[in-house]
Design an enzyme around this catalytic site. Structure first.
Site, PDB file in Angstrom:
ATOM      1  N   CYS A 136       0.838  -1.203   0.000  1.00 37.92           N
ATOM      2  CA  CYS A 136       0.000   0.000   0.000  1.00 37.92           C
ATOM      3  C   CYS A 136       0.874   1.254   0.000  1.00 37.92           C
ATOM      4  CB  CYS A 136      -0.918   0.001   1.215  1.00 37.92           C
ATOM      5  SG  CYS A 136      -1.952   1.477   1.328  1.00 37.92           S
ATOM      6  N   CYS A 139      -0.379   4.129   2.297  1.00 33.28           N
ATOM      7  CA  CYS A 139      -0.241   3.873   3.742  1.00 33.28           C
ATOM      8  C   CYS A 139       1.193   4.067   4.212  1.00 33.28           C
ATOM      9  CB  CYS A 139      -0.622   2.437   4.082  1.00 33.28           C
ATOM     10  SG  CYS A 139      -2.202   1.940   3.500  1.00 33.28           S
ATOM     11  N   ASP A 140       2.112   3.522   3.456  1.00 42.59           N
ATOM     12  CA  ASP A 140       3.475   3.388   3.964  1.00 42.59           C
ATOM     13  C   ASP A 140       4.510   4.224   3.211  1.00 42.59           C
ATOM     14  OD1 ASP A 140       2.357   1.544   5.684  1.00 42.59           O
ATOM     15  OD2 ASP A 140       2.790  -0.161   4.381  1.00 42.59           O
TER      16      ASP A 140
END
Lengths: 307, 117
Positions: A136, A139-140
């Site tokens: 992701c 997200c990261d």
């Protein structure tokens, strides 16, 4: 323990399952939707959805929550984190048993089990999830500020995410095992125009190496089999999805890729058992096609129930 | 600012410390309202609602608040590069910490092992 009867049990609360639930419950059918995780399916992993008609831009999470609310408003019962331990799909009255002892029966079942991110199958891939390997970008991505990363894949998702990751990373190398891109030409052009992006075609990662965190990867040139190590801070993997059909293997007919085979009415080889969404055999896997599948499966189920 | 969940929200480091001081078994998920985090909050909400884990206190904390240093800087979270950071405390001490998305079975595995009744 609970043992309730429904007109239809839907397995999977992604766009296909929720849409089927909305159509069935609006037609006053008693509907239960079961999901092994949370409602929404793969779309909750999508940061921004820009091609769902009616919404110029919406987060996947919000779209999923809207669908869930709509299904519940029309009377669907939705059970998330439900672990199914037994399916009886052969009998006229289908039965589903959960690990918590609950059991449900229904005249029909719609399999809308969806898919999940495909892993590359390299050595120690699981060990470094969250420690250098991510699925992701939104997200990261910020964990990799000014660091060097690899993106694996050659489709639209991989190339678009590679471009978005250049906001954080100092350099992005795309590793793709084929000799041509699967992405649309526009995505390829945008990727090639980005000065922070480099790419390795005909190459694949065969091993992840490091102590607590990912330190380097072993890359293999597909044509020659030659292997070499590359120092890297992070790897993002976008190589498509696999259908979630392991649990129903042997119960309904699947093709060689594990996808559920349905007819033009979204019916499986079993009487009263239908399927819809990303887990069925089809070419295009989009939110809109899942919604379409769910609609058609539900309408066919309604016809079946009336008989 | 807090996360949009039905879990107990921990806003300050003092909140975290108080919760783990006052409870034997605590699970804290520190993240954002993102795709990898929301499924973990959902699992915690369902477990809390089920009543089968009344011996565990479930809570969340916004990753981006400066107060979240109490989670982010834990030695057990060193090297984590994926949200959410999920930390399990037993009698005030960290017994397990995980990085990135976890499914129900992974969470149950830790809860049943670390917080055995």
């Amino acid at each position: 323990m609970e043992n309730k009867q429904y007109d239809s049990i839907i397995i999977g609360a992604g766009p296909a399952g929720l849409t089927a639930g909305i159509y069935l419950s609006r037609a006053k059918a008693r509907v239960l939707i079961l999901d092994s995780g949370m409602a929404g399916g793969q779309i909750i992993l999508t940061h921004e959805v820009a091609n769902y008609p009616g919404f110029e831009s919406i987060s996947g999470y919000m779209l999923a929550m809207n669908m869930k609310k709509q299904a519940e408003k029309h009377g669907c019962e939705i059970k998330t984190n439900a672990q199914i331990i037994e399916y009886d799909l052969q009998a006229p009255l289908k039965q589903i048993k959960l690990s918590n002892g609950e059991s449900y029966t229904a005249k029909t079942v719609i399999l809308a089990t969806g898919g999940r991110s495909r892993k590359i199958g390299a050595i120690k891939e699981d060990d470094f999830a969250g420690r250098g390997i991510s699925y992701c970008a939104t997200c990261d991505g910020d964990f990799f500020q000014d660091r060097e990363i690899i993106v694996i894949g050659g489709g639209n998702s991989a190339l678009e995410e590679a471009v978005s990751l250049t906001k954080y990373a100092s350099k992005v190398t795309i590793v793709h095992m084929l000799d041509q891109w699967q992405a649309f030409a526009s995505a390829v052009d945008e990727m090639k125009e980005n000065p922070k992006i480099d790419y390795l075609m005909n190459s694949k990662i065969v091993e992840f190496v490091g102590q607590d965190n990912l330190a380097h990867v072993i890359i293999e040139e597909v044509a020659t089999g030659k292997r070499y190590a590359k120092k890297i801070d992070g790897v993002f993997i976008f190589i498509g999805y696999v259908p979630n059909t392991e649990e129903i293997k042997g119960l309904v007919e699947l093709n060689q890729y594990g996808e559920i085979i349905v007819d033009a009415h979204f019916k499986t080889n079993l009487e009263g058992v239908y399927a819809a969404g990303d887990s069925i055999v089809k070419r295009y896997r989009q939110i809109t096609t899942a919604v379409s599948d769910g609609t058609q499966a539900a309408l066919n189920v309604l016809e079946y129930i009336k008989q | 600012m807090t996360l949009q969940t039905n879990l107990q929200h921990l806003v300050t480091a003092v909140d975290v410390q108080k919760l783990i001081d006052e409870n034997e078994n605590v699970m804290v998920c520190c993240g954002r309202m993102g795709p990898m985090c929301v499924p973990v909050y959902n699992i915690m909400e369902d477990l809390e609602k089920s009543g089968k884990y009344n011996h565990v206190k479930f809570a969340d904390m916004l990753f981006d608040t400066p107060e979240a240093h109490i989670i982010r800087n834990l030695p057990e979270c060193r090297g984590f590069m994926g949200l959410p950071f999920t930390v399990y405390y037993k009698n005030g001490r960290v017994t397990k910490a995980t990085s990135s998305i976890q499914n129900l079975n992974q969470v149950l595995d830790v809860l049943d092992r670390e917080f055995k009744q």
